[in-house]
Design a protein around this motif. Sequence first.
Motif, PDB file in Angstrom:
ATOM      1  N   SER A 150      18.753   7.097  -3.443  1.00 45.45           N
ATOM      2  CA  SER A 150      17.969   6.370  -4.061  1.00 45.45           C
ATOM      3  C   SER A 150      16.270   6.532  -3.384  1.00 45.45           C
ATOM      4  CB  SER A 150      18.363   4.831  -4.546  1.00 45.45           C
ATOM      5  OG  SER A 150      20.175   5.556  -5.589  1.00 45.45           O
ATOM      6  N   GLU A 151      16.245   6.635  -2.413  1.00 53.10           N
ATOM      7  CA  GLU A 151      14.893   6.384  -2.010  1.00 53.10           C
ATOM      8  C   GLU A 151      13.444   7.645  -2.195  1.00 53.10           C
ATOM      9  OE1 GLU A 151      16.379   3.007   0.935  1.00 53.10           O
ATOM     10  OE2 GLU A 151      15.331   4.655   1.902  1.00 53.10           O
ATOM     11  N   PHE A 152      12.826   7.576  -2.355  1.00 53.54           N
ATOM     12  CA  PHE A 152      11.207   8.058  -2.045  1.00 53.54           C
ATOM     13  C   PHE A 152      10.100   7.931  -1.265  1.00 53.54           C
ATOM     14  CE2 PHE A 152      13.362   7.934  -6.666  1.00 53.54           C
ATOM     15  CZ  PHE A 152      13.857   9.540  -6.590  1.00 53.54           C
ATOM     16  N   VAL A 153       9.951   8.971  -0.823  1.00 54.44           N
ATOM     17  CA  VAL A 153       8.877   8.592   0.121  1.00 54.44           C
ATOM     18  C   VAL A 153       7.558   9.301  -1.006  1.00 54.44           C
ATOM     19  CG1 VAL A 153       7.400   9.362   1.548  1.00 54.44           C
ATOM     20  CG2 VAL A 153       9.512   8.552   2.068  1.00 54.44           C
ATOM     21  N   ALA A 154       6.421   8.272  -1.645  1.00 57.06           N
ATOM     22  CA  ALA A 154       5.253   8.440  -2.726  1.00 57.06           C
ATOM     23  C   ALA A 154       4.216   8.454  -2.041  1.00 57.06           C
ATOM     24  CB  ALA A 154       5.929   8.230  -3.735  1.00 57.06           C
ATOM     25  N   GLU A 155       3.154   9.594  -1.781  1.00 60.24           N
ATOM     26  CA  GLU A 155       1.886   9.269  -1.509  1.00 60.24           C
ATOM     27  C   GLU A 155       1.277   8.695  -2.945  1.00 60.24           C
ATOM     28  OE1 GLU A 155      -2.116  11.246  -1.179  1.00 60.24           O
ATOM     29  OE2 GLU A 155      -0.431  12.214  -0.543  1.00 60.24           O
ATOM     30  N   ILE A 156       0.451   7.460  -2.858  1.00 61.05           N
ATOM     31  CA  ILE A 156       0.009   7.228  -4.516  1.00 61.05           C
ATOM     32  C   ILE A 156      -1.610   6.547  -3.977  1.00 61.05           C
ATOM     33  CG2 ILE A 156       2.611   6.153  -4.849  1.00 61.05           C
ATOM     34  CD1 ILE A 156       1.263   3.613  -3.946  1.00 61.05           C
ATOM     35  N   ASP A 157      -2.507   6.403  -5.621  1.00 58.41           N
ATOM     36  CA  ASP A 157      -3.546   6.273  -5.420  1.00 58.41           C
ATOM     37  C   ASP A 157      -3.411   5.289  -4.335  1.00 58.41           C
ATOM     38  OD1 ASP A 157      -6.726   6.561  -6.043  1.00 58.41           O
ATOM     39  OD2 ASP A 157      -5.484   6.052  -8.369  1.00 58.41           O
ATOM     40  N   GLY A 158      -4.818   5.501  -3.509  1.00 59.46           N
ATOM     41  CA  GLY A 158      -4.987   4.445  -2.909  1.00 59.46           C
ATOM     42  C   GLY A 158      -5.974   3.211  -3.221  1.00 59.46           C
ATOM     43  N   ALA A 159      -6.251   3.745  -4.548  1.00 59.54           N
ATOM     44  CA  ALA A 159      -6.738   2.738  -5.518  1.00 59.54           C
ATOM     45  C   ALA A 159      -6.110   1.507  -5.690  1.00 59.54           C
ATOM     46  CB  ALA A 159      -8.315   3.181  -5.959  1.00 59.54           C
ATOM     47  N   LEU A 160      -5.293   1.553  -6.127  1.00 57.88           N
ATOM     48  CA  LEU A 160      -3.586   0.549  -6.506  1.00 57.88           C
ATOM     49  C   LEU A 160      -4.301  -1.078  -5.411  1.00 57.88           C
ATOM     50  CD1 LEU A 160      -1.493   2.558  -8.068  1.00 57.88           C
ATOM     51  CD2 LEU A 160      -2.927   1.992  -9.250  1.00 57.88           C
ATOM     52  N   SER A 178       7.814  -1.175   0.343  1.00 59.62           N
ATOM     53  CA  SER A 178       6.498  -0.809   1.075  1.00 59.62           C
ATOM     54  C   SER A 178       5.673   0.568   0.969  1.00 59.62           C
ATOM     55  CB  SER A 178       7.591  -0.552   2.843  1.00 59.62           C
ATOM     56  OG  SER A 178       6.529  -1.144   4.227  1.00 59.62           O
ATOM     57  N   SER A 179       4.158  -0.110   1.293  1.00 65.13           N
ATOM     58  CA  SER A 179       3.731   0.715   0.797  1.00 65.13           C
ATOM     59  C   SER A 179       2.612   0.691   1.916  1.00 65.13           C
ATOM     60  CB  SER A 179       2.718   0.946  -0.650  1.00 65.13           C
ATOM     61  OG  SER A 179       2.351  -0.311  -1.090  1.00 65.13           O
ATOM     62  N   GLU A 180       1.215   1.267   2.025  1.00 66.61           N
ATOM     63  CA  GLU A 180       0.467   1.234   2.985  1.00 66.61           C
ATOM     64  C   GLU A 180      -0.415   2.699   3.314  1.00 66.61           C
ATOM     65  OE1 GLU A 180       1.151   0.903   7.616  1.00 66.61           O
ATOM     66  OE2 GLU A 180       2.992   0.602   6.998  1.00 66.61           O
ATOM     67  N   ASN A 181      -1.678   2.304   3.747  1.00 66.70           N
ATOM     68  CA  ASN A 181      -2.828   3.112   4.159  1.00 66.70           C
ATOM     69  C   ASN A 181      -2.413   3.651   5.346  1.00 66.70           C
ATOM     70  OD1 ASN A 181      -6.040   3.538   5.202  1.00 66.70           O
ATOM     71  ND2 ASN A 181      -5.108   4.607   3.462  1.00 66.70           N
ATOM     72  N   PHE A 182      -2.192   5.138   5.942  1.00 64.48           N
ATOM     73  CA  PHE A 182      -2.019   6.029   7.029  1.00 64.48           C
ATOM     74  C   PHE A 182      -3.304   6.684   7.195  1.00 64.48           C
ATOM     75  CE2 PHE A 182       1.878   5.439   5.557  1.00 64.48           C
ATOM     76  CZ  PHE A 182       2.656   4.493   5.983  1.00 64.48           C
ATOM     77  N   PRO A 183      -4.061   5.888   8.024  1.00 67.43           N
ATOM     78  CA  PRO A 183      -4.937   6.903   8.259  1.00 67.43           C
ATOM     79  C   PRO A 183      -5.197   7.994   9.136  1.00 67.43           C
ATOM     80  CG  PRO A 183      -5.996   4.342   8.739  1.00 67.43           C
ATOM     81  CD  PRO A 183      -4.156   4.486   8.474  1.00 67.43           C
ATOM     82  N   LEU A 184      -3.970   8.640   9.341  1.00 68.16           N
ATOM     83  CA  LEU A 184      -3.747   9.611  10.424  1.00 68.16           C
ATOM     84  C   LEU A 184      -3.238  10.755   9.434  1.00 68.16           C
ATOM     85  CD1 LEU A 184      -2.464  10.919  12.911  1.00 68.16           C
ATOM     86  CD2 LEU A 184      -0.008  10.676  11.797  1.00 68.16           C
ATOM     87  N   ILE A 185      -3.353  10.228   7.935  1.00 67.04           N
ATOM     88  CA  ILE A 185      -3.079  11.986   6.928  1.00 67.04           C
ATOM     89  C   ILE A 185      -4.233  11.717   6.152  1.00 67.04           C
ATOM     90  CG2 ILE A 185      -0.538  12.581   7.012  1.00 67.04           C
ATOM     91  CD1 ILE A 185       0.291  10.319   5.339  1.00 67.04           C
ATOM     92  N   GLY A 186      -4.649  10.212   6.074  1.00 64.81           N
ATOM     93  CA  GLY A 186      -6.036   9.358   4.736  1.00 64.81           C
ATOM     94  C   GLY A 186      -4.716   9.701   3.650  1.00 64.81           C
ATOM     95  N   ALA A 187      -4.243   8.715   4.191  1.00 66.34           N
ATOM     96  CA  ALA A 187      -3.506   8.967   2.658  1.00 66.34           C
ATOM     97  C   ALA A 187      -3.176   7.216   2.360  1.00 66.34           C
ATOM     98  CB  ALA A 187      -2.348   9.923   2.279  1.00 66.34           C
ATOM     99  N   THR A 188      -2.518   6.982   1.455  1.00 64.86           N
ATOM    100  CA  THR A 188      -1.804   5.817   1.142  1.00 64.86           C
ATOM    101  C   THR A 188      -0.222   6.140   0.636  1.00 64.86           C
ATOM    102  OG1 THR A 188      -4.035   4.379   0.566  1.00 64.86           O
ATOM    103  CG2 THR A 188      -1.235   3.775  -0.440  1.00 64.86           C
TER     104      THR A 188
END
Length: 561
Positions: A150-160, A178-188
Amino acid sequence: MTRKSQSQLRAGAYVSSVGAALLLAACLDIEVAHAQAIMRTPTISVPSRTPTISPNIAAGAMSVDHAARVVPAIPHTTTARIGSTPVLPYAHYSPNLYPACSAPYRDADGECLAQPNGGGDGSGKSVKKSAGKGRGNTTPVAVTSRTFASEFVAEIDGALSLTEADELARRHGLTRISSENFPLIGATVGLFRISDGRPYETVRREFAADGSVRSLQPNFRYVLQDQKPAVPTEGDPAQYALSKLRLPQAHTLAHGANVTVAVIDSGIDAKHPELANSIADVFDALGSSEGAHVHGTGIAGAIVAHAKLMGSAPEARIIAIRAFGGTTGGAESSSYIILRSLNYAAEHGAQIVNMSFAGPKDAVIERAIAASAERGLVLIAAAGNAGAKSPPLYPAANPNVIAVSATDQQDKLFTASNRGNYIALAAPGVDIFLPAPDGKYQMTSGTSFSAAYVSGVAALLLERNYALKPEALRMTLAKTARDLGSPGRDDLYGDGEADAFAAVMAVPVDSTTPVAAAGTTKREDADKRRDDPGIRAIEQPSLSSAGDKSAISQADRPAAR
């Protein structure tokens, strides 16, 4: 009649006394056997060493003692004997957190299907099984015990904004954990959980189709790689890894000073005498309140122990990253938490990352590992404890990672160790004597500890030459490894068992490496030094030496290697 009664009474008393004696003897036998299995008495003749790291280390700035180092004599071998009086307090053998299992009980990714399930927060709560497929994948991804249901890991629009991300989740019957920006991969990236009870596959299709979702995958499960031996060994082979890896000789040249190793694992007991002054930074990726764990403490000890034991790099500094949690049995982690841990390691100056865990192939973690390698981090992982028939496990099977299998005191492969053409090296990993929480010690086995020893050896090479690039470091370890098994490279030992002394000797000293580099944990200063034209980079070692195990053609290697 009276005389007969007296005889019966005497006979009854005799039987009772015999029974009590037998019962007492049986109890005593059980207690003695139990004590011998746990309270063995090694005699460690390794001198104490205090790292040059100041005990008052802050997360952002660390001071290092640059005084001339006095290297005490370290014996080439250690001895052990069984005694009646324990010298060191012992902990029980650490649990089998990743058991080997037969082929009928293993899925396509090598996971044992009988693994206990757990919640995404590492609490170990039971979850149901269902099926799902990540966006962009060509085949469905089964959600079994290798994922958090029942869990997903999703890259979402960083502007949200966070509010908009919550609204995105609500539109699809999800809760944003939870959600956060990860500079390592340049994605939220966010962690989302189904909250309305709908089928996993239905939610996956709808969520993946949303314009604000860039990619989607299950939240995969990772487990630590230690394993309790089936039968305790006679005597105590404590610290045999020192002589196998030729660490006493290597320590006459380097100790891992000014090198930072990120340990992504369970909680580490920073107060243990073996780890005193070695923990430079602590990050809890779980946000938990759990105490120290036997696995993480042992891994740190294999790298930096410096009291009654000796790690492979006793003066290295550790970034202790708690990514594995769970108070019942084994500790486990997930895709999202591993991503958070790798991001922290890369952003806080780690030069080496030790990953003594395993799981399935995972798109978001593969992306993070590629980005870490691009930044110049040396990535080392346990090959896995799923046995001879297991397919490759990750992150060890990633081509950017140095995969390490385990050997015993007789240089034989650990029975549960994974095999495959992705194995780079072998190192001792059976009946390893290591620290445990609360000032105790443990005897344990697994490819986890083999990887930790190699992480320490890598730290010795970086102390020797700070400008050593990851591929040159990997090739140095391969070229200097001691051949085991069939001649040449093989799927059991890779290029052979690591030889710390030969590897350190093969790396020329870079006299321009600034010792003052240890004053920060930030990567920016390290990058500036590496880009300085005054710092000489080492050419990749040649693999053409005749008779050397690693003298093989590139066609014989896995393509990615």
